[in-house]
Design a protein around this motif. Structure first.
Motif, mmCIF file in Angstrom:
data_model
loop_
_atom_site.group_PDB
_atom_site.id
_atom_site.type_symbol
_atom_site.label_atom_id
_atom_site.label_comp_id
_atom_site.label_asym_id
_atom_site.label_seq_id
_atom_site.Cartn_x
_atom_site.Cartn_y
_atom_site.Cartn_z
ATOM 1 N N ASN A 702 0.846 -1.271 0.007
ATOM 2 C CA ASN A 702 0.148 0.168 -0.207
ATOM 3 C C ASN A 702 0.864 1.169 0.063
ATOM 4 O O ASN A 702 0.342 2.367 -0.225
ATOM 5 N N PRO A 704 4.032 2.120 -1.903
ATOM 6 C CA PRO A 704 5.268 1.877 -2.637
ATOM 7 C C PRO A 704 5.978 3.193 -2.704
ATOM 8 O O PRO A 704 5.547 4.366 -2.438
ATOM 9 N N ILE A 800 13.300 20.276 -3.737
ATOM 10 C CA ILE A 800 12.782 18.845 -4.314
ATOM 11 C C ILE A 800 11.066 18.812 -4.141
ATOM 12 O O ILE A 800 10.774 19.105 -2.976
ATOM 13 N N LEU A 801 10.590 18.396 -5.113
ATOM 14 C CA LEU A 801 9.145 17.973 -5.000
ATOM 15 C C LEU A 801 8.996 16.661 -4.890
ATOM 16 O O LEU A 801 9.367 15.708 -5.660
ATOM 17 N N GLY A 802 8.376 16.267 -3.720
ATOM 18 C CA GLY A 802 8.278 14.826 -3.526
ATOM 19 C C GLY A 802 6.732 14.620 -3.123
ATOM 20 O O GLY A 802 5.697 15.357 -3.350
ATOM 21 N N PRO A 803 6.533 13.414 -3.228
ATOM 22 C CA PRO A 803 4.917 13.026 -3.143
ATOM 23 C C PRO A 803 4.477 13.569 -1.539
ATOM 24 O O PRO A 803 5.449 13.606 -0.662
ATOM 25 N N GLY A 804 3.369 13.556 -1.434
ATOM 26 C CA GLY A 804 2.553 13.902 -0.049
ATOM 27 C C GLY A 804 1.741 14.887 -0.116
ATOM 28 O O GLY A 804 1.605 15.613 -1.106
ATOM 29 N N GLY A 805 0.767 14.793 0.715
ATOM 30 C CA GLY A 805 -0.457 15.854 0.588
ATOM 31 C C GLY A 805 -1.376 15.791 -0.226
ATOM 32 O O GLY A 805 -1.317 14.872 -0.793
ATOM 33 N N ASN A 806 -1.939 16.769 -0.549
ATOM 34 C CA ASN A 806 -2.796 16.932 -1.521
ATOM 35 C C ASN A 806 -2.176 17.093 -3.120
ATOM 36 O O ASN A 806 -2.460 16.460 -3.938
ATOM 37 N N ASN A 807 -1.066 17.769 -3.149
ATOM 38 C CA ASN A 807 -0.633 18.058 -4.345
ATOM 39 C C ASN A 807 1.134 18.217 -4.270
ATOM 40 O O ASN A 807 1.867 18.640 -5.120
ATOM 41 N N GLY A 808 1.524 17.459 -3.375
ATOM 42 C CA GLY A 808 3.158 17.059 -3.235
ATOM 43 C C GLY A 808 3.534 17.979 -2.105
ATOM 44 O O GLY A 808 2.976 18.803 -1.873
ATOM 45 N N PHE A 809 4.836 17.699 -1.821
ATOM 46 C CA PHE A 809 5.704 18.361 -0.814
ATOM 47 C C PHE A 809 6.772 19.102 -1.634
ATOM 48 O O PHE A 809 7.322 18.295 -2.451
ATOM 49 N N LEU A 810 7.024 20.296 -1.186
ATOM 50 C CA LEU A 810 8.204 20.965 -1.728
ATOM 51 C C LEU A 810 9.174 21.192 -0.430
ATOM 52 O O LEU A 810 8.941 21.620 0.754
ATOM 53 N N GLN A 811 10.424 20.445 -0.688
ATOM 54 C CA GLN A 811 11.466 20.456 0.451
ATOM 55 C C GLN A 811 12.742 21.166 0.058
ATOM 56 O O GLN A 811 13.134 20.825 -1.240
ATOM 57 N N GLN B 206 -2.958 21.379 4.826
ATOM 58 C CA GLN B 206 -3.250 20.103 5.220
ATOM 59 C C GLN B 206 -4.366 20.147 6.233
ATOM 60 O O GLN B 206 -4.637 19.118 6.814
ATOM 61 N N ILE B 265 0.515 8.283 0.148
ATOM 62 C CA ILE B 265 1.953 8.029 -0.425
ATOM 63 C C ILE B 265 2.685 9.340 0.375
ATOM 64 O O ILE B 265 2.116 10.624 0.516
#
Lengths: 1163, 528
Positions: A702, A704, A800-811, B206, B265
């Motif tokens: 669930n 990946p 870096i834009l990574g997965p997370g939240g509704n629209n991705g996370f920017l770190q 969020q 995710i």
């Protein structure tokens, strides 16, 4: 341009594909069996296979397409006479044959294997070696003796050569030095002609003289006196070359592949005898250099078979980088030497300092290891070799065998520690979780072999077939090596294939070619440094654990799930040692492809232009499978990773030699290179856990995860020039200059220039009045600057834009950018003296050097509260000063007996002169144990950790609980791995056909910290935890007796505590104190031993297809002659990063290797 | 001479290839492009449209940093010190009051400051410099929440100087930090008030999908929480700020609750990412208190024991030897409720609640008990708090809820291997005539139940008030903190002693005579 015209020429010659690759391979591999019926020589068959192979390869190389005629002939026959073949053709085609029976009957039977071939193809195949030719008149094939054109073997595919009558004579022979050792690459020329060849690795040559009259061979090699040999009526000529007066025997390959006479060099280099590399073989050939090169130190990581090594020349110097040398193989910069087959290596030359490597530029500031692979030589030579070496682990940590599992003297079946009761055979509950074992008991007794049982004997085995062939103008070399290794841990296996094809030759009188394709494929199963480390699981085993119980590593529970059986289940660093070996599977696969083509055009004898392009591509992939039952929890875990990268290097070099007058000679080289690095990787895993047990699919989860790294793209362009001026061939001045343009630096500082110069004086040539006892003396000195760039992407802060939240996370990235980076610069000075006495029987080569690596580019840690973790900056200076000496002796030199000794010594002192006034310290911490510190004013690589609190007199302060007080931070200087000196001694004896050589190496000084010891001591497993078991441990008395320990009031410590309390407080996994776990790295060992026998030619000549045969018994790492601490092997480190130097974490036990090597060469 | 000859004969042959090769070498025009990574954005190219994603990250990572950080800080420390949970794992000494400073330093401090804090700062600063007042106000409120958690763990922390890009960063005293929190909230609240119906960040927020009105309520509720923390050390100021918060409007219904969204995710509920390791169980304290109360939330928060069923907790601070038979310990004691387990094991990855309306009622109840104007009596607000919490977690009818509120059940003694006594003797039903301390104990104990699993807040309130009293731990490995005492703080991160040595040494002096120990009370920890 050149390639295109070549291809065109090939097309006209109509090389045709006759056999499928499979058939060719079958022939090569089964050639030995075919010979059993005795009619066709092995040589002929291999020869034919070779010919077919080269045809096949050329076909592919030049992409020639050949379409056959309508006839489709299939004949597969061994040992067939021509008449038989002609009959078969008649049958299949209806063509008739017309020939003189007498001529045909003289021909040898041949092997033929053609499928759906045209008539032309079949005829040219079967008439190739027969001095016959054919013509087709209507439906008749007319066979006649060949009149004028002879197609020389491999050369047949290129330029046909007119051979006048009378018949040519093949002259072969062998060239050796005064010691009887074969000399390779010696030029053998028929005087007054252009016909010539060079000797192969066995010193053998073969060439064809136009006729047998008045043949004089000119045999020459740099460093030797040229010899003219009148051949007379002989067809076998043996030549002994003598050293040129006051010259050196070596020609060395220096930067950019320029071959130079050693005597003209202004800096220190050292070549390594490559013969033993393939005999006393290591899976990683670099490991074989141990003890043989002054100033080179090697440590291995704990990965098991095929593990990585860390190589350092003349000390660490780079604050940010890894200080490891550059590898250049056949001019390919940055090639990977760790997986190369030792069978393919013709020479290794180590350019030690920046002086030697000024021409390679920034990549070479830590020295260069130049390797050349073998080339084909004229004539044909096929050899096979087999090595088998067993690996036998022998030096384990000193464990105790008196107390078993438990705490406080009481048995606990689930304890990870051994603070339990004495093992006297009392019955205790089994630790097994298997319901089938419920209620069982067993006798509590020491199992002194339980850890040894968990290891196995490993091996490595290598099979090599090498074929070299060629004419005077075109040579080819083929090599295939299959290496197979098994580690000392079950399922840790390696399989490696090395394939090399190299083609060299003169395409025209002015144009010569050097081209190779090298391929490596390797798979390693279950590297032992993959998490969790199986060595740790084995070492952490209490002494009462019976192998028979432990080997029952899993069972099925009521739900049908597989559960790991372990006494202390589900702990991160505690898993059943057998489970880890069998149910955690990792695979690392790697491929490496090197393609290189170099063309040299001679405008005249004085002016040459070399252009070269090389591609070095690699791919790696790995996966991990944790079976259900593996900690941490879940139904298992699966991960896949793929990476690929390449470097593409194009360079040119223009060389000009000019004798200004009788005394002055000048050599000029100018060149340029463009170097392009690219790589990327993709990783995916099932995240926390699988949904369906043991289904290893990335989608079986669930959660990946996937990530892509674009790697580090770098382009670097360079222009350089090198001038050498010689005076009377005795005084040499070298000047080099190089300018690099690197994409990793800001525009303003992208371009940087650095020079070097050197001087060498051969005193024996310059001063004729030197005493006779000095056969050679040379003084040299040089100074070099080498610039360096840095990693890419440092000029801006990454987000870096990574997965997370509704629209991705920017770190935001943690590394602050620095737009003002400057290139780094190493300055190095060295002076050296080489002296040979008593007719070269004694030689001494001393080098004194200093390198200052200034203006280094490195990352400074910031307090995290600053808002960034670190920033990149310039500064600092790390100084390495040292002396290296090589003493070579020939104590005995007689006809049948020879004894050579080579002793090397190196001592390096380094000091971090400066880092930055604001941040005089760089700390590379690990999570649990120690800091690796590079601090201004101290030697490089100080290890700091927590330690005892001391009073002003240095006495250890003891708390009211009897435990020493511990420093709050990692403030105690623990150790430094840098040795005081390292050395090696090589002895070689030769008696008739026997040879014996051994290498002893030593490392004096330096210390390490062992995290393994902290853990096994914390668990009460080691011998030293026996002191104070009954509560009578007094710090400063019966333990750490060398320390003065005092209580708060200043009185001597007299508080007795238990060993358990003490070791649990200072050792263990979570919060160990490092100071008690410092150990010395001093050791001396027998590194290598080779005892060989070469079958004499008088014997071999009776077997007409054998050219040479040698068998040797070999051993490596056989035993320690002495070592200061029995607790660790200083060769084995936790990893290959700079901060892993001097840090041990459950490395494998020391292993010895022994076995044999058999090498057979065919005529 | 020779050269001339060559020039005459081979000029073209020589010059063309060399020129060609030189031209290759001289080409550096794409170097800048090569030196720019293709999968990242540079800091300078972030615009307002991407700020939302940065804020989303600041919110989620601002909770704990990441999974390991959550395990270390939340689970291994706060969960045990609040006595919601206890560990079954022999290698985790934190339950025995021994701090593994390498873990708390690295995961607790380094990651919070390295990953979360720069992100929070970036959003606040970016919004300020790009005229995005509402976004700035919301981010400021979140920044107060974030740093409040940090200062409550360590005391003096890097706060006002955070992000100075310098080699030394000074710590602030906890007092200065708390006083600044209120100023920050003032600033934010004035903007939020001025923008009714406003929105910032949209669904990248969020928590409230950018709803400024909800953020206003959260800001006021947070002010109330912070004010109450100062009840012993700065009582007058605490009262003033608490009353200001209540007047401005705090959370009243569960619709006001602040929960950080979880997604499948990369932003799952943290428990779902660590529970598969199976290393902890319900503490005996909830078994005694909630079991004694017959609390309907017990089965919402925890799962029945796998073997033998029922809700059973284990005592905090078991010795290594006692944790030896972990398989059995795990099977016979209650784990966290299934919804917090991995999705593969039936979990639902619930959102992560940072504050709820029930907590606001309990804070008001305590204020009322202290004689502050909280818009109701302590008893009413206490009951309202329980009702709101039961409505949040259960489907009980109002009759059932009333029955619980009026229940005289008390925590129970446990018939277990440790002969655990009752954790307290207070009933659910409010003891309006009881002593101040009894009433306070009731309020804080019910708050402790209502805010589960917010163990950061629960541990902070245990330190401030001493409630719930909980159970003594079985064994302490820390000579400074005996079994019946509380861990008062975490020690400063080891890395700070290397990289920021001067500043952390000064910070130790801010701690007063107790020094850098687990037993040293923070500034607001001033009850006794």
């Amino acid at each position: 341009m050149f390639a295109a015209s070549l291809a065109k020429r090939q097309k006209n010659r109509s090389v045709k594909q006759i056999l499928s690759p499979n058939q060719i391979e079958t022939m090569i591999l089964t050639a030995g069996y075919q010979n059993k019926d005795g009619s066709i020589s092995l040589q002929a068959k291999i020869w034919m296979a070779m010919k077919l192979t080269i045809a096949f390869l050329l076909f592919f190389i030049f992409q020639v397409s050949a379409k056959g005629n309508a006839q489709q002939i299939t004949i597969i026959k061994k040992n067939a006479s021509l008449t038989e073949i002609f009959k078969a053709i008649e049958k299949q085609t209806g063509f008739l044959f017309f020939y003189d029976k007498a001529v045909i009957q003289k021909t040898e039977p041949i092997d033929i294997a053609v499928k759906d071939a045209t008539l032309d193809e079949v005829l040219s195949t079967c008439l190739k070696d027969q001095e016959l030719t054919y013509s087709i008149v209507k439906n008749t094939v007319v066979i006649t003796p060949e009149k004028k054109v002879v197609y020389f073997q491999a050369q047949a595919t290129l330029t046909p050569m007119e051979i006048p009558k009378p018949p040519p004579v093949v002259i072969s022979g062998r060239v050796v030095n005064q010691q009887g050792e074969p000399l390779q690459n010696v030029s053998v020329l028929i005087a007054g002609t252009q016909i010539g060849t060079t000797t192969n690795s066995d010193g053998r040559f073969s060439l064809t003289a136009p006729d047998g009259r008045n043949v004089v061979l000119e045999v020459s090699s740099v460093g030797y006196q040229t010899k003219r040999v009148n051949v007379g009526r002989q067809t076998e000529v043996n030549v002994v070359l003598e050293l040129a007066v006051s010259g050196l025997s070596d020609v060395v390959v220096t930067a950019l592949g320029i071959k130079r006479e050693a005597k003209s060099l202004t800096y220190s280099t050292q070549s390594v005898d490559t013969k033993n590399l393939s005999e006393a073989r290591e899976l990683n050939v670099l490991t074989s250099l141990e003890g043989k090169v002054a100033g080179l130190s090697i440590s291995s990581s704990s990965g098991g078979v095929g593990t990585g090594v860390r190589v350092v020349l003349r000390g660490n110097r780079s604050i940010d980088g890894d200080s490891q040398p550059l590898y250049v193989i056949d001019g390919v910069i940055g090639a990977d030497p760790t997986t190369i087959s030792p069978d393919n290596i013709a020479s290794i030359n180590v350019l030690k300092g920046a002086n030697a490597s000024a021409l390679y530029g920034s990549l070479a500031q830590n020295g260069v290891v130049i390797m050349e692979t073998k080339k084909g030589v004229a004539g044909s030579h096929v050899s096979v070799s087999q090595t088998f070496m067993q690996q036998d682990p022998y030096a384990f940590l000193p464990f105790q065998n008196e107390y078993g599992q438990g705490y406080g003297g009481i048995y606990s079946k689930s304890a990870d520690a051994s603070w339990g009761p004495k093992m006297t055979g009392q019955m205790v509950d089994t630790w097994s979780l298997d319901p089938a074992d419920a209620g069982k008991q067993y006798a509590f007794l020491p199992q002194p072999n339980n850890r040894k049982d968990a290891f196995q004997k490993g091996y490595n085995s290598a099979t090599n077939i090498t074929a070299s062939m060629g004419s005077e103008n075109l040579q080819a070399f083929f090599s295939y090596t299959y290496t197979d290794g098994k580690g000392i841990i079950a399922n840790n296996n390696l399989k490696r294939h090395n394939i090399l094809t190299r083609i060299t030759g003169k395409l025209t009188s002015k144009l010569s070619l050097d081209s190779k394709v090298e391929f490596m494929q390797q798979e390693i199963d279950n590297r032992t440094d993959a998490y969790p480390n199986p060595i740790e699981q084995i070492y952490n085993m209490p002494a009462n654990i019976r192998t028979q119980d432990l080997i029952h590593y899993s069972f099925q529970n009521a739900n049908g799930n597989t559960i790991q059986n372990y006494w202390n289940p589900s702990t991160v660093n505690g898993q059943n040692a057998y489970w880890v070996q069998n149910k955690i599977k990792t695979k690392d696969a790697e491929t490496n492809t090197v393609v290189m083509t170099s063309l040299t055009y001679s405008f005249s004898n004085a002016l040459k232009l070399m252009v070269r392009a090389s591609y070095n591509g690699y791919g790696n992939s790995g996966n991990r499978k944790n079976y259900s039952g593996t900690y941490p929890g879940g139904f298992g875990f699966y991960a896949e990773s793929k990476g690929e990268g390449f470097s593409l290097n194009s360079d040119f070099l223009l060389s000009y030699t000019h004798d200004i007058n009788k005394d002055f000679n000048v050599k000029l080289n100018a060149g340029g290179t463009t170097l392009k690095f690219r790589n990327s990787s993709l990783d995916a895993s099932t995240g926390s856990a699988l949904l369906v047990p043991n289904l290893f699919s990335i989608s079986n989860t669930n959660a990946p995860t996937a990530s892509y790294s674009p790697g580090s793209s770098t382009n670097k362009n360079s222009l350089y020039a090198f001038a050498s001026v010689g005076f009377k061939n005795a005084l040499f001045l070298d000047l080099t200059g190089r300018n690099d343009w690197s994409s990793t630096l800001p525009e303003a500082s992208r371009s940087y220039f650095y020079p070097s110069f050197g001087l060498s004086a051969v005193l024996t040539d310059l001063i004729p009045t030197l005493p006779k006892v000095i056969s050679f003396a040379k003084l040299r000195m040089s100074y070099a600057d080498v610039g360096n760039d840095t990693r890419p992407y440092l000029l801006q802060r990454a987000v870096i834009l990574g997965p997370g939240g509704n629209n991705g996370f920017l770190q935001l990235g943690g590394l602050l950018p620095n737009k003002n980076l400057l290139p780094e610069k190493t300055s190095s000075t060295e002076v050296g003296l080489e002296i040979r006495l008593f007719n070269d029987r004694v030689g001494l080569n001393i080098t004194d050097y200093q390198t200052d690596t200034r203006n280094q580019l490195f990352q400074l840690s910031l307090p995290v509260g600053s808002g960034a973790s670190s920033y990149f900056t310039n500064g600092g200076n790390v100084r390495n000063k040292g002396v290296e000496a090589i003493l070579s002796l020939t104590p005995v030199k007689a006809m049948n007996f020879n004894w050579d000794v080579s002793i090397n010594f190196a001592s390096n002192r380094n000091k971090v002169v400066k880092i930055s006034d604001q941040s005089p310290k760089i700390i590379i911490p690990d999570s649990y144990f120690k800091d690796f510190v590079i601090a201004q004013g101290e030697p490089y690589g100080q290890m700091y950790g927590k330690g005892w609190q001391r009073d002003s007199q240095g006495r250890v302060l003891i708390g009211s609980d009897g435990l020493p007080l511990i420093t709050p931070g990692r403030s105690v200087l623990l150790s430094n791995f840098n040795p005081d000196w390292i050395g090696g001694m090589q002895n070689s004896f030769r008696y008739k056909n026997f040879s014996l050589s051994f290498v002893i190496d030593t490392r004096q000084g330096g210390s390490m910290v062992s995290q393994s010891n902290a853990i096994v001591d914390g668990l009460g497993l080691s011998q030293r935890t026996l002191v104070g078991r009954s509560g009578d441990l007094i710090f400063g008395k019966n333990i750490f007796g060398n320390e003065t320990a005092v209580l708060a009031d200043g009185t001597p410590n007299n508080i007795a505590i238990t060993a358990e309390k003490f070791w649990m407080a200072v050792g263990g996994r979570n919060a160990p104190i490092a100071e008690p776990f410092v150990i010395s790295a001093t050791n001396t060992r027998l590194r290598e031993l080779t005892f060989g026998y070469s079958f004499p030619h008088s014997l071999l000549d009776k077997v007409h297809f054998l050219a040479d045969a040698r068998i040797s018994i070999v051993g490596r790492n056989l035993f320690f002659i002495s070592r200061a601490s029995p607790y660790a092997d200083p060769d084995l480190m936790s990893g290959t990063d700079k901060s892993d130097e001097g840090h041990q974490y459950f490395n494998p036990p020391s292993s010895r290797y022994y076995g044999f090597n058999l090498k057979i060469g065919f005529k | 001479m020779k050269i001339n000859k060559i020039l005459q004969s081979g000029t073209i042959k020589l010059i063309i290839p060399v020129l060609f090769l030189f031209s290759l070498v001289a080409c550096t025009k794409n170097f800048t492009e090569i030196n720019t990574p293709t999968n990242t954005i540079s800091e300078s190219s972030i615009d307002a449209s991407l700020l939302g994603q940065a804020f989303a990250q600041a919110q989620y990572r601002g909770l704990f940093g990441g999974t390991t950080e959550f395990q270390v800080i939340h689970n291994l420390y706060c969960d045990f010190f609040s006595q919601y949970f206890a560990t079954t794992h022999p290698n985790f000494p934190s339950d025995q009051f021994q701090e593994v400073s390498a873990w708390t330093g690295h995961y607790g401090w380094d990651v919070q400051y390295g990953v979360a804090a720069p992100q929070v700062k970036f959003v606040v600063d970016f919004a300020a410099s790009h005229s995005m007042p509402l976004a700035n106000a919301i981010a400021r409120v979140w920044r107060v929440y974030f740093f409040c958690r940090l200062t409550d763990l360590w005391g003096p922390i890097i706060y006002s100087q955070f992000g100075n890009n310098a080699r030394s960063v000074a710590y602030d005293s906890q007092k200065d930090i708390y006083f600044d929190f209120f100023k920050q909230l003032d600033t934010a609240v004035s903007v939020l008030k001025a923008n009714p119906g406003g929105n910032a960040f949209g669904n990248n927020d969020q928590i409230y999908s950018g709803n400024a009105d909800k953020w206003l309520v959260f800001a006021n509720s947070l002010r109330l929480r912070l004010a109450m923390r100062l009840s012993y050390v700065e009582p007058a100021f605490a009262q003033q700020e608490a009353e200001k918060a209540v007047t401005a409007g705090v959370m009243k219904v569960n619709g006001d609750n602040a929960s950080v969204l979880t997604t499948p995710i990369n932003s799952l509920n943290f428990y779902g990412q660590i529970t598969y390791i199976n290393e902890f169980r319900m503490s005996a304290t909830p078994e005694s208190i909630m079991g004694g109360y017959n609390d309907p939330r017990l089965s919402v928060y925890f799962a029945p024991a796998e073997v033998g069923g029922g809700f059973h907790g284990i005592r905090n601070g078991l010795s290594r030897a006692a944790k030896g038979d972990r398989i059995n310990l795990q099977l016979t004691h209650s784990f966290v409720a299934t919804k917090y387990r991995p999705i593969a094991n039936g979990g639902t990855s619930p959102p992560w609640e940072v504050m709820n309306a029930a907590e606001a009622y309990f804070l008001r109840a305590e204020g009322a008990l202290r004689g502050w104007n909280m818009g109701g009596t302590a008893q009413d607000l206490y009951n309202k708090g329980i009702q709101t919490s039961l409505m949040e977690w259960t489907n009980l009818s109002s009759t059932q809820i009333d029955a619980y509120v009026n229940s005289t059940n008390t925590p129970m003694a446990l018939n277990d291997q440790w002969n655990t006594p009752a954790a307290s003797n207070i009933p659910v039903a409010y003891l309006s005539t009881g002593s101040f301390e009894k009433q306070l104990e009731q309020i804080i104990t019910q708050k402790w139940i209502a805010i589960f699993p917010n163990s950061e807040e629960a541990w902070a309130e245990r330190r401030r008030t001493g409630y719930p009293i909980g159970l003594p731990i079985i064994e302490s490995l820390n000579p400074d903190v005996p079994v019946n005492a509380l861990m008062r703080r975490l020690t400063f991160a080891e890395g700070e002693f290397s990289t920021n040595s001067d500043a952390v040494q000064k910070a130790i002096t801010l701690l007063g005579s107790g020094g850098n120990k687990n037993s040293t009370k923070l500034w607001w920890d001033a009850k006794h």
